[in-house]
Design a protein around this motif. Structure first.
Motif, PDB file in Angstrom:
ATOM      1  N   ASN A  20     -75.297  -3.726 -53.407  1.00  0.00           N
ATOM      2  CA  ASN A  20     -74.434  -4.046 -52.266  1.00  0.00           C
ATOM      3  C   ASN A  20     -73.001  -3.645 -52.547  1.00  0.00           C
ATOM      4  OD1 ASN A  20     -76.248  -5.002 -50.418  1.00  0.00           O
ATOM      5  ND2 ASN A  20     -76.260  -7.064 -51.275  1.00  0.00           N
ATOM      6  N   ALA A  21     -72.566  -3.897 -53.765  1.00  0.00           N
ATOM      7  CA  ALA A  21     -71.199  -3.532 -54.154  1.00  0.00           C
ATOM      8  C   ALA A  21     -71.034  -2.022 -54.077  1.00  0.00           C
ATOM      9  CB  ALA A  21     -70.916  -4.027 -55.582  1.00  0.00           C
ATOM     10  N   GLU A  22     -72.075  -1.313 -54.561  1.00  0.00           N
ATOM     11  CA  GLU A  22     -72.061   0.153 -54.515  1.00  0.00           C
ATOM     12  C   GLU A  22     -71.976   0.640 -53.057  1.00  0.00           C
ATOM     13  OE1 GLU A  22     -72.024   2.204 -57.000  1.00  0.00           O
ATOM     14  OE2 GLU A  22     -72.590   4.134 -56.129  1.00  0.00           O
ATOM     15  N   ALA A  23     -72.746  -0.052 -52.201  1.00  0.00           N
ATOM     16  CA  ALA A  23     -72.766   0.314 -50.779  1.00  0.00           C
ATOM     17  C   ALA A  23     -71.388   0.141 -50.165  1.00  0.00           C
ATOM     18  CB  ALA A  23     -73.789  -0.543 -50.035  1.00  0.00           C
ATOM     19  N   ILE A  24     -70.732  -0.942 -50.541  1.00  0.00           N
ATOM     20  CA  ILE A  24     -69.378  -1.177 -49.997  1.00  0.00           C
ATOM     21  C   ILE A  24     -68.419  -0.096 -50.471  1.00  0.00           C
ATOM     22  CG2 ILE A  24     -67.397  -2.776 -50.133  1.00  0.00           C
ATOM     23  CD1 ILE A  24     -69.619  -5.040 -50.234  1.00  0.00           C
ATOM     24  N   ARG A  25     -68.586   0.280 -51.728  1.00  0.00           N
ATOM     25  CA  ARG A  25     -67.712   1.308 -52.290  1.00  0.00           C
ATOM     26  C   ARG A  25     -67.924   2.644 -51.543  1.00  0.00           C
ATOM     27  NH1 ARG A  25     -67.577   5.282 -55.580  1.00  0.00           N
ATOM     28  NH2 ARG A  25     -69.793   5.280 -56.017  1.00  0.00           N
ATOM     29  N   ILE A  26     -69.226   3.000 -51.362  1.00  0.00           N
ATOM     30  CA  ILE A  26     -69.532   4.253 -50.664  1.00  0.00           C
ATOM     31  C   ILE A  26     -68.993   4.212 -49.230  1.00  0.00           C
ATOM     32  CG2 ILE A  26     -71.443   5.630 -49.713  1.00  0.00           C
ATOM     33  CD1 ILE A  26     -72.986   4.890 -52.288  1.00  0.00           C
ATOM     34  N   HIS A  27     -69.154   3.034 -48.615  1.00  0.00           N
ATOM     35  CA  HIS A  27     -68.696   2.889 -47.233  1.00  0.00           C
ATOM     36  C   HIS A  27     -67.179   3.082 -47.133  1.00  0.00           C
ATOM     37  CE1 HIS A  27     -68.278   1.591 -43.195  1.00  0.00           C
ATOM     38  NE2 HIS A  27     -67.519   0.561 -43.529  1.00  0.00           N
ATOM     39  N   SER A  28     -66.470   2.544 -48.132  1.00  0.00           N
ATOM     40  CA  SER A  28     -65.005   2.677 -48.100  1.00  0.00           C
ATOM     41  C   SER A  28     -64.594   4.129 -48.309  1.00  0.00           C
ATOM     42  CB  SER A  28     -64.360   1.786 -49.180  1.00  0.00           C
ATOM     43  OG  SER A  28     -64.751   2.249 -50.448  1.00  0.00           O
ATOM     44  N   GLU A  29     -65.436   4.879 -49.028  1.00  0.00           N
ATOM     45  CA  GLU A  29     -65.104   6.288 -49.264  1.00  0.00           C
ATOM     46  C   GLU A  29     -65.433   7.152 -48.050  1.00  0.00           C
ATOM     47  OE1 GLU A  29     -66.964   7.813 -52.771  1.00  0.00           O
ATOM     48  OE2 GLU A  29     -65.713   6.587 -54.090  1.00  0.00           O
ATOM     49  N   LYS A  30     -66.677   6.955 -47.525  1.00  0.00           N
ATOM     50  CA  LYS A  30     -67.168   7.877 -46.494  1.00  0.00           C
ATOM     51  C   LYS A  30     -67.075   7.321 -45.082  1.00  0.00           C
ATOM     52  CE  LYS A  30     -70.375  10.380 -49.467  1.00  0.00           C
ATOM     53  NZ  LYS A  30     -71.782  10.581 -49.797  1.00  0.00           N
ATOM     54  N   GLY A  31     -66.956   6.037 -44.959  1.00  0.00           N
ATOM     55  CA  GLY A  31     -66.908   5.440 -43.631  1.00  0.00           C
ATOM     56  C   GLY A  31     -68.290   5.334 -43.020  1.00  0.00           C
ATOM     57  N   GLY A  32     -68.370   5.262 -41.718  1.00  0.00           N
ATOM     58  CA  GLY A  32     -69.647   5.188 -41.024  1.00  0.00           C
ATOM     59  C   GLY A  32     -70.043   3.756 -40.746  1.00  0.00           C
ATOM     60  N   ASP A  33     -71.335   3.610 -40.421  1.00  0.00           N
ATOM     61  CA  ASP A  33     -71.850   2.303 -40.053  1.00  0.00           C
ATOM     62  C   ASP A  33     -71.924   1.410 -41.287  1.00  0.00           C
ATOM     63  OD1 ASP A  33     -73.097   0.160 -39.018  1.00  0.00           O
ATOM     64  OD2 ASP A  33     -74.746   1.289 -38.084  1.00  0.00           O
ATOM     65  N   ALA A  34     -71.257   0.265 -41.228  1.00  0.00           N
ATOM     66  CA  ALA A  34     -71.179  -0.619 -42.394  1.00  0.00           C
ATOM     67  C   ALA A  34     -72.525  -1.221 -42.771  1.00  0.00           C
ATOM     68  CB  ALA A  34     -70.175  -1.734 -42.118  1.00  0.00           C
ATOM     69  N   HIS A  35     -73.444  -1.326 -41.808  1.00  0.00           N
ATOM     70  CA  HIS A  35     -74.739  -1.949 -42.100  1.00  0.00           C
ATOM     71  C   HIS A  35     -75.809  -0.936 -42.501  1.00  0.00           C
ATOM     72  CE1 HIS A  35     -73.169  -5.725 -40.773  1.00  0.00           C
ATOM     73  NE2 HIS A  35     -72.749  -5.165 -39.645  1.00  0.00           N
ATOM     74  N   HIS A  36     -75.504   0.351 -42.436  1.00  0.00           N
ATOM     75  CA  HIS A  36     -76.498   1.373 -42.760  1.00  0.00           C
ATOM     76  C   HIS A  36     -75.929   2.375 -43.745  1.00  0.00           C
ATOM     77  CE1 HIS A  36     -77.850  -0.172 -38.826  1.00  0.00           C
ATOM     78  NE2 HIS A  36     -79.053  -0.036 -39.380  1.00  0.00           N
ATOM     79  N   VAL A  37     -75.540   1.863 -44.908  1.00  0.00           N
ATOM     80  CA  VAL A  37     -74.961   2.753 -45.910  1.00  0.00           C
ATOM     81  C   VAL A  37     -76.081   3.301 -46.800  1.00  0.00           C
ATOM     82  CG1 VAL A  37     -73.315   2.961 -47.801  1.00  0.00           C
ATOM     83  CG2 VAL A  37     -72.848   1.397 -45.909  1.00  0.00           C
ATOM     84  N   VAL A  38     -76.101   4.619 -46.944  1.00  0.00           N
ATOM     85  CA  VAL A  38     -77.111   5.250 -47.795  1.00  0.00           C
ATOM     86  C   VAL A  38     -76.641   5.198 -49.242  1.00  0.00           C
ATOM     87  CG1 VAL A  38     -78.329   7.386 -48.281  1.00  0.00           C
ATOM     88  CG2 VAL A  38     -77.785   6.783 -45.910  1.00  0.00           C
ATOM     89  N   VAL A  39     -77.378   4.470 -50.061  1.00  0.00           N
ATOM     90  CA  VAL A  39     -77.072   4.420 -51.482  1.00  0.00           C
ATOM     91  C   VAL A  39     -78.121   5.261 -52.203  1.00  0.00           C
ATOM     92  CG1 VAL A  39     -76.736   2.943 -53.488  1.00  0.00           C
ATOM     93  CG2 VAL A  39     -76.215   2.092 -51.195  1.00  0.00           C
ATOM     94  N   PRO A  40     -77.707   6.269 -52.964  1.00  0.00           N
ATOM     95  CA  PRO A  40     -78.689   7.132 -53.626  1.00  0.00           C
ATOM     96  C   PRO A  40     -79.629   6.331 -54.512  1.00  0.00           C
ATOM     97  CG  PRO A  40     -76.510   8.085 -53.785  1.00  0.00           C
ATOM     98  CD  PRO A  40     -76.331   6.714 -53.207  1.00  0.00           C
ATOM     99  N   GLY A  41     -80.951   6.594 -54.367  1.00  0.00           N
ATOM    100  CA  GLY A  41     -81.945   5.907 -55.199  1.00  0.00           C
ATOM    101  C   GLY A  41     -82.427   4.607 -54.596  1.00  0.00           C
TER     102      GLY A  41
END
Lengths: 164, 437
Positions: free
Chosen positions: B142-163
């Protein structure tokens, strides 16, 4: 991009599908079709060629018939001419032969006539001589009735012999 | 044609005016905005089920065949991966059906395997094997998802986390299994293969039955196509070697043509965007590459590694060799991309034209009416054009394959004749000595 990355599962199935399709068609499909198509094309070509030949022959049939007819007529005329020639020749020959035969017969007749004439002449001669001898005998007898006449004759004969 | 055009113009004028009159007073709020990209990609891409007409929810289930992480094979119906949920709108009493992915759990040898149709993941719309995470790991992801979201933006509930894959609101560890499922495209492939087999074998059987007589109607058309490709493409480019490569090239042509045309049919037996899928064209191009190079003549290979060019172009620096070897791969790559791009482009244009209707619908009924007429007219035109393109692309693929193959054969042909001449010379030389003996 999802669209530009080939999916391995699909690659796998595509390969299998194509391989099976290729094997089936390459074994039972294409060779049969191509062979038949080529054969049929050849047959059609041959048929067209044959038809063209037939048409060509048909076009020339009238000409050919005319040619044959003319030839036949020429032959017929020639034969007629030959026959006429032969007829006259035979007649000529027969005439010649007849002439020769007639000549022969006539010659033979002449010969026999001559012979019979000669025979007749000979016989006539004999008859004449016989008659003359008889006449001479009778005359002699009548002249030689007396002895004097006889002696005279003998003398005369003897004179003749002596003179000779 | 004139009548058709005038009819269409009339419709284009009439429908908006009628629509204006009938415009509803209350504007219906659109619940979800139309995701154009999503729709296009859904239609162009593959799927585990086959849509039936007039329904987005019900699909013809197809078998999913996957190899799990520990090497075990699983085969189950694709219907088990999704569930139809019916929600009722309390205000309008309107029932709304929705297709939602569910976790498919399988017990095998005392172990539970979980499969899931990924949506928020790197493997979107693919079956993945999922493993539940512990609470600590969950927090980490979840923390990783938040980090990716802050970098790339987009839908906060549908963040693609590799793996990882998002199931509901939780992340699971994902593993993309080796997947040879009978997907929509694979089934379309099988249908196309069967169709091609039936088509070709019907002609072949006809010959067996009727001998020399020419087939009529449909079979005559197939035969005409075969003759068109055989004499027009294969014979003219390959000459004496035509019969050796004819089966491959003819199979290619008919397979591609059938797949192209099936792709244009909207409902069940067709509708799969097969030749617009790079996997299909890739296999075809690779096969042409193999046929070209494996059966290539000595002369062909000599031309690649020692071409007839001035020495400085090939000796110290192998410039020509590099170009030639590069050319070896660009030729089939061009084949692959040409077919793929043409077919996909056609499909994409048709879908976009249809989508225009839904896009313009947001601007009111008048715009909707006009766009319906215009879009449908253009779609029909595009589909007709695609029929032509289907044929042209199948023809072009076959023609280019034949040319590549003949290019790899031609040199060898000359060489063979040279060899034959050499042999004849040799035998001519041998003959007098034999006589002397």
């Amino acid at each position: 991009m999802e669209l530009f990355t080939p999916d391995l599962g699909l690659v796998f199935w595509m390969f299998i599908a194509f391989a099976i399709l290729f094997i089936v068609l390459a074994k039972w499909g294409w060779p049969v079709i191509l062979k038949n198509m080529n054969e049929r094309a050849e047959t059609i070509d041959k048929g067209v060629e044959y038809a063209q030949q037939a048409k060509h022959q048909l076009d020339h049939a009238r000409e050919e018939a005319q040619k044959y007819m003319e030839e036949a007529q020429a032959k017929q005329a020639e034969m007629l001419r030959d026959a006429a020639k032969m007829k006259t020749q035979i007649i000529e020959e027969a005439k010649a032969q007849a002439g020769v035969e007639a000549q022969k017969v006539m010659d033979a007749a002449k010969v026999s006539i001559e012979q019979s004439r000669k025979e007749a002449e000979l016989q006539f001669k004999n008859e004449v001589s016989k008659f003359s001898i008889e006449i001479a005998e009778k005359m002699l007898r009548s002249q030689m009735k007396n002895d004097e006449a006889q002696v005279k004759l003998v003398d005369k004969l003897l004179d003749e012999i002596e003179n000779n | 044609m004139k009548r058709l055009i005038s009819l269409l113009t009339l419709l284009a004028v009439l429908i908006p005016s009628v629509a204006f009159a009938a415009e509803a007073p209350e504007e219906q709020e659109q619940k979800e905005s139309l995701d154009v990209k999503e729709v296009i990609f859904h239609h162009l891409g593959d799927g585990y089920g086959w849509e039936v007409p007039f329904s987005h929810v019900y699909r013809i289930p197809l078998p999913v065949i996957v190899k799990a992480e520990d090497g075990k094979w699983f085969c189950f119906s694709s219907a088990k991966l999704t569930e139809v949920t019916v929600t009722e709108d309390p205000a309008t009493k309107e029932k709304h059906e929705e297709l939602t992915p569910v976790i498919h759990e399988v017990e095998k040898d005392g172990k539970t395997y979980r499969f899931y149709l990924a949506h928020v993941s790197e493997h979107k719309n693919k079956v993945v094997e999922i493993f539940p995470l512990t609470a600590a790991e969950q927090a980490e992801v979840n923390a990783e998802a938040i980090r990716i979201h802050s970098e790339k933006g987009g839908d906060a509930h549908h963040v693609v986390v590799p793996g990882f894959v998002l199931v509901g609101h939780e992340y699971y560890k994902e593993y993309r299994p080796f997947d040879i499922s009978i997907t929509k495209n694979v089934l379309a492939l099988i249908i196309a293969s069967i169709l091609v087999t039936l088509m070709v074998m019907s002609v072949a059987r006809y010959y067996a039955r009727k001998g020399m007589r020419a087939p009529r109607k449909g079979m005559g058309f197939i035969e005409m196509l075969i003759d068109f490709i055989y004499t027009g493409v294969i014979k003219s480019s390959l000459g004496a070697k035509a019969d050796k490569f004819a089966p491959y090239l003819l199979t290619c042509f008919f397979f591609i043509l059938t797949m192209n045309l099936l792709g244009l049919i909207v409902i069940f037996p067709g509708g799969a965007n097969l030749t617009g899928n790079i996997a299909i064209t890739l296999v075809l191009a690779v096969l042409t590459f193999i046929v070209t190079n494996v059966l290539g003549s000595k002369h062909y290979w000599k031309d690649i590694f020692w071409p007839d060019v001035p020495m400085f172009l090939k000796c110290p620096l192998p410039i020509m060799q590099v170009i030639e070897i590069f050319g070896l791969f660009t030729k089939p790559a061009a084949l692959c991309v040409r077919l793929f791009a043409n077919m996909m482009g056609g499909h994409m244009i048709v879908i976009t034209l249809i989508l225009l209707i839904f896009i313009f619908a947001a601007f009111g009924t008048a715009a909707l009416g006009t766009s319906v007429v215009v879009s449908v007219a253009f779609t029909i035109f595009m589909l007709l054009l695609d029929v032509l393109v289907s044929f042209i692309q199948a023809y072009v693929f076959t023609l280019l394959s034949a040319l590549f193959i003949s290019a790899a054969q031609e040199g060898g042909h000359h060489e063979e004749t040279h060899e034959e001449e050499a042999k004849n010379d040799a035998s001519a030389e041998v003959a007098p000595t034999a006589e002397v003996k």
